[in-house]
Design a protein around this motif. Structure first.
Motif, PDB file in Angstrom:
ATOM      1  N   HIS A 251       7.427 -21.704  48.382  1.00 29.26           N
ATOM      2  CA  HIS A 251       7.811 -21.932  49.779  1.00 29.26           C
ATOM      3  C   HIS A 251       8.791 -20.859  50.271  1.00 29.26           C
ATOM      4  O   HIS A 251       8.622 -20.320  51.369  1.00 29.26           O
ATOM      5  CB  HIS A 251       8.448 -23.319  49.885  1.00 29.26           C
ATOM      6  CG  HIS A 251       9.038 -23.632  51.228  1.00 29.26           C
ATOM      7  ND1 HIS A 251       8.269 -23.986  52.312  1.00 29.26           N
ATOM      8  CD2 HIS A 251      10.331 -23.636  51.658  1.00 29.26           C
ATOM      9  CE1 HIS A 251       9.062 -24.204  53.353  1.00 29.26           C
ATOM     10  NE2 HIS A 251      10.310 -24.000  52.985  1.00 29.26           N
ATOM     11  N   MET A 252       9.773 -20.551  49.461  1.00 31.24           N
ATOM     12  CA  MET A 252      10.784 -19.569  49.858  1.00 31.24           C
ATOM     13  C   MET A 252      10.192 -18.164  49.969  1.00 31.24           C
ATOM     14  O   MET A 252      10.517 -17.400  50.883  1.00 31.24           O
ATOM     15  CB  MET A 252      11.942 -19.570  48.861  1.00 31.24           C
ATOM     16  CG  MET A 252      12.676 -20.885  48.783  1.00 31.24           C
ATOM     17  SD  MET A 252      13.532 -21.329  50.302  1.00 31.24           S
ATOM     18  CE  MET A 252      15.167 -20.696  49.944  1.00 31.24           C
ATOM     19  N   VAL A 253       9.318 -17.830  49.036  1.00 27.22           N
ATOM     20  CA  VAL A 253       8.737 -16.478  49.008  1.00 27.22           C
ATOM     21  C   VAL A 253       7.674 -16.330  50.102  1.00 27.22           C
ATOM     22  O   VAL A 253       7.680 -15.358  50.870  1.00 27.22           O
ATOM     23  CB  VAL A 253       8.143 -16.185  47.612  1.00 27.22           C
ATOM     24  CG1 VAL A 253       7.321 -14.898  47.626  1.00 27.22           C
ATOM     25  CG2 VAL A 253       9.273 -16.080  46.578  1.00 27.22           C
ATOM     26  N   GLN A 254       6.766 -17.292  50.184  1.00 28.27           N
ATOM     27  CA  GLN A 254       5.648 -17.166  51.128  1.00 28.27           C
ATOM     28  C   GLN A 254       6.078 -17.324  52.578  1.00 28.27           C
ATOM     29  O   GLN A 254       5.412 -16.833  53.486  1.00 28.27           O
ATOM     30  CB  GLN A 254       4.570 -18.194  50.779  1.00 28.27           C
ATOM     31  CG  GLN A 254       3.911 -17.921  49.438  1.00 28.27           C
ATOM     32  CD  GLN A 254       2.973 -19.030  48.993  1.00 28.27           C
ATOM     33  OE1 GLN A 254       2.655 -19.940  49.757  1.00 28.27           O
ATOM     34  NE2 GLN A 254       2.543 -18.971  47.733  1.00 28.27           N
ATOM     35  N   GLY A 255       7.218 -17.973  52.809  1.00 26.60           N
ATOM     36  CA  GLY A 255       7.687 -18.168  54.175  1.00 26.60           C
ATOM     37  C   GLY A 255       8.559 -17.039  54.694  1.00 26.60           C
ATOM     38  O   GLY A 255       8.994 -17.067  55.849  1.00 26.60           O
ATOM     39  N   HIS A 256       8.803 -16.037  53.872  1.00 24.74           N
ATOM     40  CA  HIS A 256       9.687 -14.927  54.266  1.00 24.74           C
ATOM     41  C   HIS A 256       8.919 -13.885  55.071  1.00 24.74           C
ATOM     42  O   HIS A 256       7.723 -13.651  54.846  1.00 24.74           O
ATOM     43  CB  HIS A 256      10.287 -14.277  53.006  1.00 24.74           C
ATOM     44  CG  HIS A 256      11.472 -13.414  53.276  1.00 24.74           C
ATOM     45  ND1 HIS A 256      11.357 -12.105  53.678  1.00 24.74           N
ATOM     46  CD2 HIS A 256      12.808 -13.667  53.192  1.00 24.74           C
ATOM     47  CE1 HIS A 256      12.563 -11.591  53.828  1.00 24.74           C
ATOM     48  NE2 HIS A 256      13.470 -12.514  53.543  1.00 24.74           N
ATOM     49  N   ALA A 257       9.622 -13.236  55.987  1.00 21.48           N
ATOM     50  CA  ALA A 257       8.978 -12.246  56.858  1.00 21.48           C
ATOM     51  C   ALA A 257       8.387 -11.070  56.083  1.00 21.48           C
ATOM     52  O   ALA A 257       7.417 -10.446  56.522  1.00 21.48           O
ATOM     53  CB  ALA A 257       9.987 -11.729  57.883  1.00 21.48           C
ATOM     54  N   ALA A 258       8.959 -10.778  54.913  1.00 20.31           N
ATOM     55  CA  ALA A 258       8.484  -9.626  54.124  1.00 20.31           C
ATOM     56  C   ALA A 258       7.354  -9.993  53.171  1.00 20.31           C
ATOM     57  O   ALA A 258       6.911  -9.135  52.399  1.00 20.31           O
ATOM     58  CB  ALA A 258       9.650  -9.011  53.344  1.00 20.31           C
ATOM     59  N   PHE A 259       6.867 -11.244  53.216  1.00 29.84           N
ATOM     60  CA  PHE A 259       5.826 -11.649  52.271  1.00 29.84           C
ATOM     61  C   PHE A 259       4.531 -10.829  52.398  1.00 29.84           C
ATOM     62  O   PHE A 259       3.957 -10.441  51.371  1.00 29.84           O
ATOM     63  CB  PHE A 259       5.525 -13.140  52.403  1.00 29.84           C
ATOM     64  CG  PHE A 259       4.469 -13.620  51.438  1.00 29.84           C
ATOM     65  CD1 PHE A 259       4.676 -13.599  50.072  1.00 29.84           C
ATOM     66  CD2 PHE A 259       3.236 -14.078  51.908  1.00 29.84           C
ATOM     67  CE1 PHE A 259       3.702 -14.033  49.183  1.00 29.84           C
ATOM     68  CE2 PHE A 259       2.260 -14.512  51.032  1.00 29.84           C
ATOM     69  CZ  PHE A 259       2.487 -14.492  49.672  1.00 29.84           C
ATOM     70  N   PRO A 260       4.035 -10.535  53.623  1.00 27.32           N
ATOM     71  CA  PRO A 260       2.814  -9.711  53.702  1.00 27.32           C
ATOM     72  C   PRO A 260       2.977  -8.355  53.022  1.00 27.32           C
ATOM     73  O   PRO A 260       2.049  -7.869  52.346  1.00 27.32           O
ATOM     74  CB  PRO A 260       2.596  -9.562  55.210  1.00 27.32           C
ATOM     75  CG  PRO A 260       3.235 -10.774  55.806  1.00 27.32           C
ATOM     76  CD  PRO A 260       4.440 -11.031  54.955  1.00 27.32           C
ATOM     77  N   GLU A 261       4.140  -7.736  53.184  1.00 28.16           N
ATOM     78  CA  GLU A 261       4.401  -6.450  52.515  1.00 28.16           C
ATOM     79  C   GLU A 261       4.409  -6.630  51.000  1.00 28.16           C
ATOM     80  O   GLU A 261       3.835  -5.816  50.258  1.00 28.16           O
ATOM     81  CB  GLU A 261       5.753  -5.900  52.985  1.00 28.16           C
ATOM     82  CG  GLU A 261       6.123  -4.575  52.317  1.00 28.16           C
ATOM     83  CD  GLU A 261       7.559  -4.136  52.609  1.00 28.16           C
ATOM     84  OE1 GLU A 261       7.992  -3.136  52.004  1.00 28.16           O
ATOM     85  OE2 GLU A 261       8.246  -4.800  53.426  1.00 28.16           O
ATOM     86  N   LEU A 262       5.033  -7.711  50.532  1.00 28.13           N
ATOM     87  CA  LEU A 262       5.067  -8.008  49.100  1.00 28.13           C
ATOM     88  C   LEU A 262       3.654  -8.194  48.556  1.00 28.13           C
ATOM     89  O   LEU A 262       3.301  -7.626  47.511  1.00 28.13           O
ATOM     90  CB  LEU A 262       5.896  -9.277  48.859  1.00 28.13           C
ATOM     91  CG  LEU A 262       5.802  -9.890  47.460  1.00 28.13           C
ATOM     92  CD1 LEU A 262       6.367  -8.951  46.405  1.00 28.13           C
ATOM     93  CD2 LEU A 262       6.514 -11.240  47.420  1.00 28.13           C
ATOM     94  N   GLN A 263       2.844  -8.966  49.265  1.00 27.17           N
ATOM     95  CA  GLN A 263       1.464  -9.198  48.828  1.00 27.17           C
ATOM     96  C   GLN A 263       0.686  -7.900  48.699  1.00 27.17           C
ATOM     97  O   GLN A 263      -0.020  -7.663  47.708  1.00 27.17           O
ATOM     98  CB  GLN A 263       0.766 -10.109  49.837  1.00 27.17           C
ATOM     99  CG  GLN A 263       0.667 -11.552  49.410  1.00 27.17           C
ATOM    100  CD  GLN A 263      -0.260 -12.324  50.321  1.00 27.17           C
ATOM    101  OE1 GLN A 263      -0.283 -12.124  51.541  1.00 27.17           O
ATOM    102  NE2 GLN A 263      -1.036 -13.225  49.753  1.00 27.17           N
ATOM    103  N   ALA A 264       0.818  -7.047  49.701  1.00 26.97           N
ATOM    104  CA  ALA A 264       0.081  -5.778  49.706  1.00 26.97           C
ATOM    105  C   ALA A 264       0.497  -4.904  48.537  1.00 26.97           C
ATOM    106  O   ALA A 264      -0.345  -4.312  47.850  1.00 26.97           O
ATOM    107  CB  ALA A 264       0.302  -5.054  51.034  1.00 26.97           C
ATOM    108  N   LYS A 265       1.796  -4.814  48.280  1.00 24.71           N
ATOM    109  CA  LYS A 265       2.292  -3.955  47.194  1.00 24.71           C
ATOM    110  C   LYS A 265       1.931  -4.524  45.823  1.00 24.71           C
ATOM    111  O   LYS A 265       1.590  -3.764  44.889  1.00 24.71           O
ATOM    112  CB  LYS A 265       3.799  -3.774  47.327  1.00 24.71           C
ATOM    113  CG  LYS A 265       4.189  -2.896  48.516  1.00 24.71           C
ATOM    114  CD  LYS A 265       5.682  -2.599  48.554  1.00 24.71           C
ATOM    115  CE  LYS A 265       5.979  -1.573  49.656  1.00 24.71           C
ATOM    116  NZ  LYS A 265       7.420  -1.249  49.755  1.00 24.71           N
ATOM    117  N   ALA A 266       1.995  -5.838  45.681  1.00 23.79           N
ATOM    118  CA  ALA A 266       1.628  -6.455  44.403  1.00 23.79           C
ATOM    119  C   ALA A 266       0.139  -6.273  44.117  1.00 23.79           C
ATOM    120  O   ALA A 266      -0.259  -5.961  42.987  1.00 23.79           O
ATOM    121  CB  ALA A 266       1.992  -7.942  44.424  1.00 23.79           C
TER     122      ALA A 266
END
Length: 462
Positions: A251-266
């Motif tokens: 919840h904390m990770v997926q709800g953060h504004a930077a999550f799309p960037e995190l997903q793309a980089k991962a």
């Protein structure tokens, strides 16, 4: 309790349609609890002439109303918890596991069923016929059931008829059984020279369970139990818990504004988002230990209430120390603070258990979150205890297999099977040099809930 317990109020709704009569049992909150229907007879004495019988319609109304009772209750031969249902399907034996009954059904290993409880809650039907519907044969986990697999079940499972089947465990308890009895010799652990009661099994996935055992019953406020022989035969079990731990991290990770960037980089690195976050934290920590990145960011993790040790479902989550930026660094540090908060919750539970008589020196972790090295290291650092990880990740399945091995007669006891079948995979020791820092953060952790209660008192006051 004072006064007489009022029975629940239920209502029957009947709908007579053209082709059938339907009835439903509905409670006071409007929830439909049971449904029944019956077709109505129709006659066509000549073309385009249709007749129905009012007597037949009344008979149908009576039938569906009776069926309501016979459908949510009288037709039920047995009421099972899922593990006991599955063992019944496998063997045809209606014996219940002591684990499910003492942990979920108010059964006492010493005294058996309590008639007064069932009468108080309006389920005195269960007392009839020597408790045949809820179990009058209760077996400890690992006991062999009947003659093993029935021919029909054996065919369905692709196994030989007569294969031994054990009395079951609840899933988290099976996980505890799969790790807590491991042979730890040669790993430099203090629990090597201590009784098994010095070990705490933590089954951590979507939620977390903290399983501690004792030779004598220990009552811990906010921690479930004690339950006799509910996990390890001959020992009393206390079960602490944290609601939605794994789900909170998501919840904390997926709800953060930077999550799309995190997903793309991962994705670009063929990593999970958590493996990427762990490596990103290593990049931004500089000269300090990773844990020190949260010096001014603190989380209280009870977004879904507290199960242990406060047993307060009204509690909410808290985050203090937020900044205006929302970049990937901020996401990584919030993730770290959330993981730490869950570990502080484990420390809180351990302290409550030790205050009442448990003596715990080593944590044995299993479940999905135990695959996350940051989660494991934070539990070691924050509790100050070494963490033992099982050689086999699927400890719940190992625990279930231990029961089967015991039922087959290959081992003389569950304890012997535990020692032979549970293997240590890795040991993670706490960073003692960081103790002072985590002690300070723990003080803040406890202050958070203290303050939350103060805020609630202010808002509810005059």
């Amino acid at each position: 309790m004072s006064g007489e317990q009022k029975p629940g109020r239920y209502y029957v709704g009947v709908d007579v349609g053209t082709g059938s009569v339907r009835a439903a049992l509905v409670d006071q909150s409007g929830v439909l609890l049971a449904f029944a229907d019956q077709p109505i007879k129709k006659w066509e004495p000549q073309f385009n002439h249709h007749e129905q019988s009012s007597e037949d319609i009344w008979a149908a109304c009576c039938a569906v109303t009776k069926n309501l009772r016979e459908t949510c209750w009288d037709k039920a031969g047995h009421f099972f918890d899922l593990p006991d249902f599955l063992s019944w399907k496998a063997t045809g034996v209606t014996a219940r596991s002591l684990c499910s009954l003492v942990c979920k059904w108010t059964y006492s290993a010493e005294k058996g069923w309590d008639d007064s409880f069932w009468k108080m809650v309006g389920l005195e039907d269960f007392v009839a016929d020597n408790y045949s519907k809820i179990g009058n044969q209760v077996l400890p986990p690992g006991a062999s059931l009947g003659n093993g697999l029935t021919p029909e079940a054996a065919k369905d499972l692709g196994l030989p008829a007569g294969t031994a089947v054990a009395a079951s465990l609840i899933d988290a308890h099976a996980g505890g059984l799969g790790v807590i009895g491991a042979d730890v010799r040669g790993h430099g652990l203090v629990c090597e020279g201590q009784p098994v009661t010095s070990r705490l099994a933590v089954i951590c996935g979507t939620s977390s369970c903290h399983m501690g055992i004792s030779k004598d019953p220990i009552f811990v406020p906010g921690v479930w139990g004690p339950y006799f022989s509910a996990m390890v035969p001959g020992f009393w079990l206390n079960e602490g818990g944290q609601s939605v731990t794994g789900k909170l991290i998501d919840h904390m990770v997926q709800g953060h504004a930077a999550f799309p960037e995190l997903q793309a980089k991962a994705t670009a690195r063929c990593q999970s988002v958590y493996a990427y976050l762990n490596s990103h934290l290593d990049l931004i920590k500089k000269a300090q230990p990773v844990g020190f990145l949260t010096v001014d960011l603190h989380v209280w993790p009870d977004f879904h209430g507290n199960r242990s040790p406060l047993a307060d479902l009204t509690l909410k989550g808290m985050v203090t120390g937020l900044k205006l930026s929302q970049d990937l660094d901020d996401l990584a540090i919030l993730y770290l603070a959330t993981v730490q908060a869950i570990a502080f919750g484990t420390r809180f539970i351990i302290e409550a258990m030790e205050a009442e008589g448990h003596s715990i020196s080593t944590l044995f972790l299993c479940g999905g979150l135990s695959k996350n090295p940051l989660f494991v290291q934070m539990h070691a650092d924050i509790t100050g205890m070494p963490v033992v990880l099982s050689q086999e990740v699927e400890s719940v399945l190992v625990g279930a297999a231990i029961l089967g091995a015991c039922a087959s007669g290959d081992f003389t006891s569950v304890q012997e099977a535990m020692a032979k079948m549970s293997k240590v995979g890795k040991v993670v020791f706490p960073r003692r040099e960081d103790k002072k820092y985590y002690d300070k953060k723990y003080q803040v952790f406890l202050k958070l809930v203290e303050h939350q209660k103060e805020y609630s008192a202010i808002m509810s006051g005059d």
